[in-house]
Motif scaffolding. Structure first.
Motif, PDB file in Angstrom:
ATOM      1  N   GLU A  13       9.589  13.794  58.396  1.00  0.00           N
ATOM      2  CA  GLU A  13       9.992  14.751  57.284  1.00  0.00           C
ATOM      3  C   GLU A  13      11.375  14.704  56.978  1.00  0.00           C
ATOM      4  N   GLU A  14      12.415  14.515  58.262  1.00  0.00           N
ATOM      5  CA  GLU A  14      13.864  14.239  57.882  1.00  0.00           C
ATOM      6  C   GLU A  14      14.157  13.102  57.380  1.00  0.00           C
ATOM      7  N   ALA A  15      13.428  11.913  57.794  1.00  0.00           N
ATOM      8  CA  ALA A  15      13.900  10.559  57.315  1.00  0.00           C
ATOM      9  C   ALA A  15      13.422  10.360  55.797  1.00  0.00           C
ATOM     10  N   VAL A  16      12.330  10.956  55.254  1.00  0.00           N
ATOM     11  CA  VAL A  16      11.833  11.035  53.819  1.00  0.00           C
ATOM     12  C   VAL A  16      12.625  11.737  53.218  1.00  0.00           C
ATOM     13  N   CYS A  17      13.220  13.142  53.870  1.00  0.00           N
ATOM     14  CA  CYS A  17      14.134  13.841  53.003  1.00  0.00           C
ATOM     15  C   CYS A  17      15.679  13.023  52.799  1.00  0.00           C
ATOM     16  N   CYS A  18      15.911  12.487  53.904  1.00  0.00           N
ATOM     17  CA  CYS A  18      17.121  11.944  53.741  1.00  0.00           C
ATOM     18  C   CYS A  18      17.188  10.658  52.780  1.00  0.00           C
ATOM     19  N   ILE A  19      16.177   9.949  52.875  1.00  0.00           N
ATOM     20  CA  ILE A  19      15.679   8.553  51.970  1.00  0.00           C
ATOM     21  C   ILE A  19      15.859   9.256  50.421  1.00  0.00           C
ATOM     22  N   ALA A  20      14.999  10.319  50.266  1.00  0.00           N
ATOM     23  CA  ALA A  20      14.869  10.801  48.829  1.00  0.00           C
ATOM     24  C   ALA A  20      16.145  11.403  48.236  1.00  0.00           C
ATOM     25  N   LEU A  21      16.646  11.982  49.218  1.00  0.00           N
ATOM     26  CA  LEU A  21      18.116  12.706  48.827  1.00  0.00           C
ATOM     27  C   LEU A  21      19.201  11.740  48.407  1.00  0.00           C
ATOM     28  N   SER A  22      19.078  10.529  49.390  1.00  0.00           N
ATOM     29  CA  SER A  22      20.078   9.313  48.970  1.00  0.00           C
ATOM     30  C   SER A  22      19.867   8.713  47.812  1.00  0.00           C
ATOM     31  N   VAL A  23      18.563   8.364  47.374  1.00  0.00           N
ATOM     32  CA  VAL A  23      18.111   7.764  46.249  1.00  0.00           C
ATOM     33  C   VAL A  23      18.448   8.815  45.026  1.00  0.00           C
ATOM     34  N   ILE A  48      13.696   8.486  38.289  1.00  0.00           N
ATOM     35  CA  ILE A  48      13.617   8.278  39.791  1.00  0.00           C
ATOM     36  C   ILE A  48      14.238   9.399  40.517  1.00  0.00           C
ATOM     37  N   ALA A  49      15.495   9.984  39.952  1.00  0.00           N
ATOM     38  CA  ALA A  49      16.022  11.319  40.650  1.00  0.00           C
ATOM     39  C   ALA A  49      15.212  12.274  40.743  1.00  0.00           C
ATOM     40  N   ALA A  50      14.435  12.563  39.570  1.00  0.00           N
ATOM     41  CA  ALA A  50      13.359  13.768  39.565  1.00  0.00           C
ATOM     42  C   ALA A  50      12.443  13.587  40.452  1.00  0.00           C
ATOM     43  N   ILE A  51      11.880  12.516  40.536  1.00  0.00           N
ATOM     44  CA  ILE A  51      10.806  12.015  41.561  1.00  0.00           C
ATOM     45  C   ILE A  51      11.249  12.093  42.976  1.00  0.00           C
ATOM     46  N   ALA A  52      12.220  11.677  43.255  1.00  0.00           N
ATOM     47  CA  ALA A  52      12.973  11.826  44.517  1.00  0.00           C
ATOM     48  C   ALA A  52      13.242  13.169  44.962  1.00  0.00           C
ATOM     49  N   MET A  53      13.578  14.108  43.954  1.00  0.00           N
ATOM     50  CA  MET A  53      13.916  15.436  44.342  1.00  0.00           C
ATOM     51  C   MET A  53      12.876  16.130  44.729  1.00  0.00           C
ATOM     52  N   VAL A  54      11.799  15.992  43.959  1.00  0.00           N
ATOM     53  CA  VAL A  54      10.373  16.601  44.208  1.00  0.00           C
ATOM     54  C   VAL A  54       9.918  16.333  45.666  1.00  0.00           C
ATOM     55  N   TRP A  55       9.848  15.040  46.101  1.00  0.00           N
ATOM     56  CA  TRP A  55       9.621  14.586  47.305  1.00  0.00           C
ATOM     57  C   TRP A  55      10.473  15.285  48.349  1.00  0.00           C
ATOM     58  N   ALA A  56      11.762  15.413  48.246  1.00  0.00           N
ATOM     59  CA  ALA A  56      12.591  15.720  49.178  1.00  0.00           C
ATOM     60  C   ALA A  56      12.315  17.469  49.279  1.00  0.00           C
ATOM     61  N   TYR A  58       9.134  18.903  48.938  1.00  0.00           N
ATOM     62  CA  TYR A  58       8.046  19.112  49.660  1.00  0.00           C
ATOM     63  C   TYR A  58       8.119  18.531  51.206  1.00  0.00           C
ATOM     64  N   MET A  59       8.885  17.467  51.569  1.00  0.00           N
ATOM     65  CA  MET A  59       9.230  17.099  52.934  1.00  0.00           C
ATOM     66  C   MET A  59       9.983  18.237  53.556  1.00  0.00           C
ATOM     67  N   GLY A  60      11.122  18.846  52.871  1.00  0.00           N
ATOM     68  CA  GLY A  60      11.793  19.911  53.236  1.00  0.00           C
ATOM     69  C   GLY A  60      11.138  21.139  53.688  1.00  0.00           C
ATOM     70  N   ILE A 137       0.161  15.321  49.779  1.00  0.00           N
ATOM     71  CA  ILE A 137       0.822  15.013  50.962  1.00  0.00           C
ATOM     72  C   ILE A 137       1.606  16.222  51.397  1.00  0.00           C
ATOM     73  N   GLY A 138       2.234  16.831  50.682  1.00  0.00           N
ATOM     74  CA  GLY A 138       3.343  17.914  51.188  1.00  0.00           C
ATOM     75  C   GLY A 138       2.476  19.055  51.562  1.00  0.00           C
ATOM     76  N   TYR A 139       1.416  19.635  50.811  1.00  0.00           N
ATOM     77  CA  TYR A 139       0.801  20.604  51.292  1.00  0.00           C
ATOM     78  C   TYR A 139      -0.114  20.412  52.726  1.00  0.00           C
ATOM     79  N   THR A 140      -0.567  19.152  52.922  1.00  0.00           N
ATOM     80  CA  THR A 140      -1.246  18.830  53.844  1.00  0.00           C
ATOM     81  C   THR A 140      -0.175  18.611  55.341  1.00  0.00           C
ATOM     82  N   LEU A 141       1.076  18.198  54.847  1.00  0.00           N
ATOM     83  CA  LEU A 141       1.892  18.337  56.111  1.00  0.00           C
ATOM     84  C   LEU A 141       2.177  19.738  56.300  1.00  0.00           C
TER      85      LEU A 141
END
Length: 175
Positions: A13-23, A48-56, A58-60, A137-141
């Protein structure tokens, strides 16, 4: 095998969050530069920023469940006797798990609709199914991390409050 899965389990989750926030940060920065320096706008960066924010987000959320940093008023609860504290935490986690299951069902149905009736993003033209899959993915995690807390707690003998280290149970400080 465990050598590879251990770090992945601990840092996924940390890696996905970092990547999404960086993007997200790069896209927003590029958009600002393009608008104010070149007087032109990028068509794709906002999407892309909006998609990355949503992914960050849920991973967060999954990361916060794993680390027990999610929203709770633990300071007040930890002042109660331990059996009552444990009951409140168990009840709250049970309600969170039920909510995750409900959202998984709804999200799965939503993805089924998106799979059947394809929709494309306006700027990039990618199938909405892929960015929206973060819901499942988020709710499963989140649910898996909640279960993981109780498995670890049970293996430790079920002492104390689930997800709290024994040395912090007296102070109420969370790990």
């Amino acid at each position: 095998m465990k050598r590879y899965l251990g770090p992945l389990e601990r840092h996924f989750e940390e890696a996905v969050c970092c990547i999404a926030l960086s993007v997200m940060a790069i896209c927003v920065f590029l958009q600002v530069i393009m608008r104010y320096v070149f007087g032109s706008a990028l068509q794709w960066s906002e999407e892309i920023a909006a998609i990355a924010m949503v992914w960050a987000v849920y991973m967060g959320a999954s990361l916060c469940v794993r680390e027990r940093f999610h929203i709770r008023i633990m300071a007040g609860i930890m002042l109660l006797p331990q059996p009552i504290t444990k009951a409140f935490v168990l009840l709250a986690d049970l309600m969170a798990a039920a909510y995750c299951v409900m959202m998984l069902i709804v999200s799965w149905q939503y993805l089924a609709v998106l799979a059947r009736f394809t929709s494309r993003t306006p700027s990039l033209g990618i199938d909405e199914f892929y960015p929206q899959s973060i819901l499942v993915i988020g709710y499963t995690l989140i649910l898996l991390r909640l279960v993981q807390i109780y498995v670890i707690w049970a293996r430790g003998g079920g002492r104390g409050v689930p997800g709290m280290r024994a040395e912090h149970e007296d102070t109420g400080e969370m790990r």
